[in-house]
Write a protein that holds these residues in place. Structure first.
Motif, mmCIF file in Angstrom:
data_model
loop_
_atom_site.group_PDB
_atom_site.id
_atom_site.type_symbol
_atom_site.label_atom_id
_atom_site.label_comp_id
_atom_site.label_asym_id
_atom_site.label_seq_id
_atom_site.Cartn_x
_atom_site.Cartn_y
_atom_site.Cartn_z
ATOM 1 N N MET A 44 1.088 -1.460 0.620
ATOM 2 C CA MET A 44 0.100 0.094 -0.252
ATOM 3 C C MET A 44 0.790 0.969 -0.378
ATOM 4 O O MET A 44 1.739 1.864 0.739
ATOM 5 N N ASN A 45 0.873 1.891 -1.008
ATOM 6 C CA ASN A 45 1.484 3.400 -1.113
ATOM 7 C C ASN A 45 0.537 4.272 -0.647
ATOM 8 O O ASN A 45 -0.870 4.525 -1.051
ATOM 9 N N ILE A 46 0.907 5.074 0.227
ATOM 10 C CA ILE A 46 -0.344 6.285 0.703
ATOM 11 C C ILE A 46 0.650 7.256 0.628
ATOM 12 O O ILE A 46 2.110 7.989 1.105
ATOM 13 N N ARG A 47 -0.111 8.702 -0.337
ATOM 14 C CA ARG A 47 0.617 9.687 -0.837
ATOM 15 C C ARG A 47 -0.766 10.837 -0.831
ATOM 16 O O ARG A 47 -1.836 10.633 -0.785
ATOM 17 N N PHE A 48 -0.394 11.992 -1.525
ATOM 18 C CA PHE A 48 -1.625 13.136 -1.432
ATOM 19 C C PHE A 48 -2.232 12.586 -2.710
ATOM 20 O O PHE A 48 -1.344 12.138 -4.131
ATOM 21 N N ALA A 49 -3.034 12.550 -3.029
ATOM 22 C CA ALA A 49 -4.433 12.594 -3.872
ATOM 23 C C ALA A 49 -3.690 13.497 -5.192
ATOM 24 O O ALA A 49 -3.641 14.669 -4.964
ATOM 25 N N PRO B 175 -6.040 19.397 2.321
ATOM 26 C CA PRO B 175 -4.791 17.783 1.920
ATOM 27 C C PRO B 175 -6.383 16.830 1.703
ATOM 28 O O PRO B 175 -6.887 16.159 2.526
ATOM 29 N N ILE B 176 -5.903 16.011 1.027
ATOM 30 C CA ILE B 176 -6.620 14.719 -0.235
ATOM 31 C C ILE B 176 -5.422 14.030 0.297
ATOM 32 O O ILE B 176 -4.775 13.808 -0.886
ATOM 33 N N ILE B 177 -5.300 12.880 1.724
ATOM 34 C CA ILE B 177 -4.494 11.337 1.799
ATOM 35 C C ILE B 177 -4.943 10.238 0.977
ATOM 36 O O ILE B 177 -6.577 9.996 0.941
ATOM 37 N N ALA B 178 -3.905 9.029 -0.301
ATOM 38 C CA ALA B 178 -4.366 8.763 -0.796
ATOM 39 C C ALA B 178 -4.084 7.118 -0.437
ATOM 40 O O ALA B 178 -2.828 7.259 0.431
ATOM 41 N N GLY B 179 -4.956 6.902 0.097
ATOM 42 C CA GLY B 179 -4.557 4.347 -0.317
ATOM 43 C C GLY B 179 -4.326 4.425 -1.887
ATOM 44 O O GLY B 179 -5.324 4.168 -1.856
ATOM 45 N N VAL B 180 -2.999 3.864 -2.124
ATOM 46 C CA VAL B 180 -3.008 3.410 -3.539
ATOM 47 C C VAL B 180 -2.616 2.247 -3.520
ATOM 48 O O VAL B 180 -0.983 1.723 -2.577
ATOM 49 N N VAL C 137 -7.410 3.440 -3.557
ATOM 50 C CA VAL C 137 -8.346 1.561 -2.676
ATOM 51 C C VAL C 137 -9.322 2.742 -1.023
ATOM 52 O O VAL C 137 -10.016 2.427 -1.536
ATOM 53 N N GLY C 138 -8.387 3.972 -1.368
ATOM 54 C CA GLY C 138 -9.396 4.864 -0.394
ATOM 55 C C GLY C 138 -8.462 5.962 -0.263
ATOM 56 O O GLY C 138 -7.949 6.531 -0.729
ATOM 57 N N TYR C 139 -9.014 6.875 0.478
ATOM 58 C CA TYR C 139 -9.304 8.502 0.689
ATOM 59 C C TYR C 139 -9.109 8.668 2.041
ATOM 60 O O TYR C 139 -10.415 7.880 3.132
ATOM 61 N N ALA C 140 -8.957 10.373 2.546
ATOM 62 C CA ALA C 140 -8.968 11.077 3.992
ATOM 63 C C ALA C 140 -9.117 12.448 3.579
ATOM 64 O O ALA C 140 -7.674 12.777 2.731
ATOM 65 N N PHE C 141 -10.287 12.978 3.393
ATOM 66 C CA PHE C 141 -10.100 14.427 2.844
ATOM 67 C C PHE C 141 -10.132 15.172 3.737
ATOM 68 O O PHE C 141 -11.563 14.951 4.797
ATOM 69 N N CYS C 142 -9.075 15.933 4.192
ATOM 70 C CA CYS C 142 -8.859 16.738 5.444
ATOM 71 C C CYS C 142 -9.278 17.964 5.420
ATOM 72 O O CYS C 142 -8.713 18.431 4.182
ATOM 73 N N GLY D 98 -6.769 -3.355 5.865
ATOM 74 C CA GLY D 98 -6.141 -2.733 6.182
ATOM 75 C C GLY D 98 -6.169 -1.424 5.691
ATOM 76 O O GLY D 98 -4.716 -0.593 5.777
ATOM 77 N N VAL D 99 -6.827 -0.841 4.972
ATOM 78 C CA VAL D 99 -6.669 0.299 3.809
ATOM 79 C C VAL D 99 -6.691 1.714 4.938
ATOM 80 O O VAL D 99 -6.054 2.643 4.817
ATOM 81 N N ALA D 100 -7.686 1.526 5.788
ATOM 82 C CA ALA D 100 -8.259 2.077 6.583
ATOM 83 C C ALA D 100 -7.018 2.643 7.498
ATOM 84 O O ALA D 100 -6.724 4.041 7.553
ATOM 85 N N GLN D 101 -6.626 1.704 7.958
ATOM 86 C CA GLN D 101 -5.880 1.639 9.011
ATOM 87 C C GLN D 101 -3.983 2.670 8.687
ATOM 88 O O GLN D 101 -4.080 3.808 8.976
ATOM 89 N N ALA D 102 -4.364 2.123 7.543
ATOM 90 C CA ALA D 102 -2.651 2.878 6.413
ATOM 91 C C ALA D 102 -3.188 4.445 6.253
ATOM 92 O O ALA D 102 -2.116 5.041 6.503
ATOM 93 N N ILE D 103 -4.320 4.851 5.624
ATOM 94 C CA ILE D 103 -5.152 6.045 5.480
ATOM 95 C C ILE D 103 -4.333 6.685 7.069
ATOM 96 O O ILE D 103 -4.242 8.018 7.115
ATOM 97 N N TYR D 104 -5.588 6.111 7.617
ATOM 98 C CA TYR D 104 -5.249 6.929 9.148
ATOM 99 C C TYR D 104 -3.793 7.223 9.368
ATOM 100 O O TYR D 104 -4.214 8.845 10.121
ATOM 101 N N GLN D 105 -3.045 6.384 9.345
ATOM 102 C CA GLN D 105 -1.723 6.914 10.035
ATOM 103 C C GLN D 105 -1.122 7.422 9.104
ATOM 104 O O GLN D 105 -0.722 8.761 9.305
ATOM 105 N N GLY D 106 -1.944 7.636 7.974
ATOM 106 C CA GLY D 106 -0.387 8.461 6.937
ATOM 107 C C GLY D 106 -1.344 10.442 7.725
ATOM 108 O O GLY D 106 -1.003 11.281 7.053
#
Length: 155
Positions: A1-6, A55-60, A66-71, A103-111
């Motif tokens: 899983m790669n966590i990056r900005f969208a 910022p929008i944190i993306a799980g890729v 495959v997931g995001y967090a709009f902040c 585990g995608v949500a956990q990875a994004i939340y950690q990001g």
């Protein structure tokens, strides 16, 4: 899983995920949320992607979001009542329904936490709808605690 900005290339997947989260909300509160609705269209997403305070944190995985967090970066300064604070608010966190529980949500939340620490935030906050029990369990597992409770009386 790669966590990056969208990025703009993620917009089609963001729209699909926005529709999924819209349906979750519609199922919980059909009196408030329309079926088939999405919070942002392509033009609004482009504006958000250009806003450093949103910022929008993306799980890729495999080059697919495959997931995001709009902040939203929220700062309180010199308020007559509230203490100075710098907070990263999670406006929306969604994981593709096909990979939930992996585990995608956990990875994004950690990001999100990593980014909030990097920009010297005091806290990360969010709202969760009553009835979204899966989300509530996830956030409690992440050690989030209730800050305030919204109440209503439907007439």
């Amino acid at each position: 899983m790669n966590i990056r900005f969208a990025a703009e290339r993620d917009i089609p997947q963001m729209i699909d995920l926005l529709k999924q989260v819209g349906e979750v909300h519609h199922r919980i509160r059909p009196d408030l949320f329309r079926a088939g609705a999405q919070k942002y269209d392509e033009a609004a997403l482009k504006r958000l992607l250009a806003d450093p305070n949103r910022p929008i944190i993306a799980g890729v995985e495999d080059d697919k979001m495959v997931g995001y967090a709009f902040c939203i970066l929220q700062e309180t300064k010199n308020d007559p009542v509230l203490c100075d604070r710098k907070c990263l608010y999670i406006d929306d966190l969604c994981v593709d329904e096909n990979v939930r529980g992996g585990g995608v949500a956990q990875a994004i939340y950690q990001g999100v936490l990593d980014y909030a620490r990097e920009i010297h935030c005091d806290a990360v906050t969010l709202n969760v709808w009553c009835g979204n029990d899966r989300a509530m369990r996830f956030y409690e597992k992440c050690c989030l605690k209730p800050q305030k409770i919204g109440m209503e009386l439907i007439l």
